[in-house]
Scaffold this active site. Sequence first.
Site, PDB file in Angstrom:
ATOM      1  CG  ASP A 197      -2.066  -1.076   1.347  1.00  0.00           C
ATOM      2  OD1 ASP A 197      -2.206  -1.600   0.293  1.00  0.00           O
ATOM      3  OD2 ASP A 197      -2.139  -1.349   2.393  1.00  0.00           O
TER       4      ASP A 197
ATOM      5  CG  ASP B 291      -6.904  -4.849   1.711  1.00  0.00           C
ATOM      6  OD1 ASP B 291      -7.518  -4.728   0.699  1.00  0.00           O
ATOM      7  OD2 ASP B 291      -6.520  -4.020   2.590  1.00  0.00           O
TER       8      ASP B 291
ATOM      9  CG  ASP C  94      -5.076  -0.471   5.058  1.00  0.00           C
ATOM     10  OD1 ASP C  94      -6.003  -1.089   4.259  1.00  0.00           O
ATOM     11  OD2 ASP C  94      -4.413   0.357   5.011  1.00  0.00           O
TER      12      ASP C  94
END
Length: 895
Positions: free
Chosen positions: A324, A626, A622
Amino acid sequence: MANWHALPPEDALKLLDSGPDGLSDDEAASRLERFGPNDLARISGPGPARILLRQFENYMVLVLLAAAVISWLSGERSNSIVVLGILFFIALLGFVQEYRAERAMEALRKMVAPEARVFRSGRMIKLPARNLVPGDVIYVEAGDIVPADARILDSSALETVESSLTGESNPVRKSPDPVKENAPLADRSSMLFMGTMVTYGNGKAVVTSTGSDTELGRISGMIQETPAEPPLKIRLQQLSKSLAVMVFIAALVVFSIQVYRGYPVLDTLLIAAALAVAGIPEALPFVVTLALAYGTQSMARRNAIVRRLPAVETLGSTTVICTDKTGTLTRGEMTVREIWCGRRVDVTGSGYVPEGVFRVDGSEIDPVSLDALKETIITGALCNNSELLQEDGWKIAGDPTEGALIVLARKAGLDLRERCREVTEYPFASDTRRMTTVHECDNLLRVSMKGAVEVVVERCSYIMDSSGLRPMTEGERERILEVADEMAGRALRVLATAFKRTESGELSREILEQDMIFTGLIGMMDPPREEVYGAIDVCKRAGIRPVMITGDHKRTAEAIARELRMLNGEVLDGSELDSMSDEELSDRIERISVFSRATAEHKMRIIKALKEHGHVVAMTGDGVNDAPALRSADIGIAMGRAGTDVSKEASDMVLADDNFATIVAAVEEGRRIYENIRKASSYMLAVTFAEVAVILVAVLVGLPAPLLALQILWINVVAEDFPAIGLAVEPARAGLMNERPRNPKEPILSRYVLRYTLGTSAAILIGTLGLFLLNLEDNLSYARTVAFASLGICAIYSAYSSRSFHSSVLEMNPLGNRKLLAGIVASLASVVMVIYIPVFQRTFETLPLTPDSWLQVWVVSTIVIVIAEVLKRSMMVGETNSLGSSSHSSPAKSR
Ligand code: ATP
């Protein structure tokens, strides 16, 4: 027990002797005494007694026991006592190491223990979920795992998935409204149940039951956790088993031949038994456990908390890290720098300090003087779930993006949240990319929306700027997207805001969000983390490809990737990915270094495509969505700070600091641990093979056994194990991250390692047998003592040489591994002790050696180490050549 679901929320609170502000700390503490911790009875790790017993559960111990009994019965009592002593030593060593490993794992488990947000005396705090008591008022939001059974007091768009309890995998809507008394569990929409997932919205609830009194506690009783065994350990156990069979046959051959030749049956039987024991590298599995356990501890010190042990092994062979952006590559600390509302307004100030001014063309302005600017700022503050706190500096509780908007509103004096009451809320979710609220402000209802520019603009029919409010033209829409693009190109995170008045807050979301008035674009800065620059460089040298997968705008993602020097390929937007088939994606995947506007589903497709190319994929995540991607990646990595409970639960590893650099550090640890296991295994096998071969070859060529049963056992168990433990904790060598990732399919004893192991073993065999023969004419016991010393000292030398497969003994720092040094000293002492201390001399039938004999032993062991070093050099050359044949940019292609 009360039917909590059927009671109005106020009654539930009253019955639990609690209030909207929750319990006081004192009251909670006394209830904790009364109700006990909010834990389900878990069988986590085995207790000490179980671990101790487990040490006696193997074949080798049985053989030794049998040997002790036979010796005792035949009058060889001292033999029997020594065998029992050795047995006790094995059990103790195994127990101590395993117990310590278990404790290390327990400590790690505690580090990822779930937390809950609780109101105590009106203040929201985070507590370990096990400290919750009935009457506590908790706050939950999307991504949380509900920490106890609770009656909902207040909710906004709250949804949970209760499959763990009811088997139903669709989300269920939750609200404070009481339901019928006889409603089945699945229909109790006014309740939250422990262990279920909050997938959307947020809410407050009062805890009604904890621990085993909860619904989950009742159905599960005990939750048995069977920790996954590392594949490496399983493979080594299998190796030990096949070795055991071979060694058993060798022992049988030795026994039959010697008895046939007329040697005493009992002595021969003991030698055969000792051989059978010596041939099994019994310490191998616990050396693996030890290396993994100590390794995970040192990873935890570097902020990477391993949840599943097998991950450590996989980490070392990672070829792609999908990460990310926000908070992982960047600091996750947002500051609004610029607003566009028909004209550019710059905002000064730093971090979360709510002080700064607004400037247009360099001159300070009053933000209230521009209507569109004012509405933009107000929208940002109302459409918000974060809090600005002042406790040793200014801090944000909640989402940093929203925190930055509160800071902005404070700078402008436009934080209207005190004056307005929230009626409805649709919180931000990464798939909808927007948030919408309805507030009642001064008796008027105001809809506020903020989110990704294209998503907000799509819902706007009007625009407000310096020339007033008017319908938005197509040209204006394009202009907004252009400005947003330009801002994103300067690495700003861009959000659009819109608002409108409404008659009612009860309308459907679709209608509420129609015909909005666009007011402005907010650009915030989230600077890259300093340490990420270095980590990206390490990745490049280590043949690992970092790939950014972000929900953010293409241009912002690209700008940050360029800044971090990780843009060595294409940038693909979520919309482009949607229009691509899996085959097309697979064709292009090796060239893409940034995925923008990506969703959790995209992550799944990306993992699949990368795996098709043979990559070992580490993936961060997170959010609630996910979880599937974290599970299907080779290594799922969750964020310790910003991550949801659900993502942590699905992950293999949790980053305590959410930092990309920590992933790279963990990969380095993974590589080190794997290498140490490899070194320890090679060393133990070399010594084991040599011992068995010395006896077998001597017997086959008609010589007496060069070692007695006890001598074999002593070297195998006492002398050999100490250095092995030291090897398992060897620190990382320089250059470990300058090599390409290991092929995960490669066996632990690769061709080159096996050659080194067998070569060293053969050298020890020839040297020891040679010395035995040389001294045989004088006295058998003396010759045996020399063979014993030679085997022991060669083993110690080869442990030192095995410290590194990549540098020679002369290049290594002699004090670099103190545990190994201590092991070597202990091992040396154990050999010398048997040769010189009278009681040992009697039992082990040894004689003191002359300086000449020691010189012989020294010469032989030096030759052995020279041979080992030569083999090592050929291994270095061989491995470099075999690795060098594949291209650097696509590590997995050569497989
Ligand atoms: P990463 O996946 O790298 O963490 P990210 O945090 O930028 O990326 P998201 O949080 O999914 O990804 O954000 C995607 C977009 O949604 C952002 O570019 C922004 O426009 C918008 N956005 C982010 N946070 C909020 C929020 N709290 N409210 C409204 N919109 C938001």
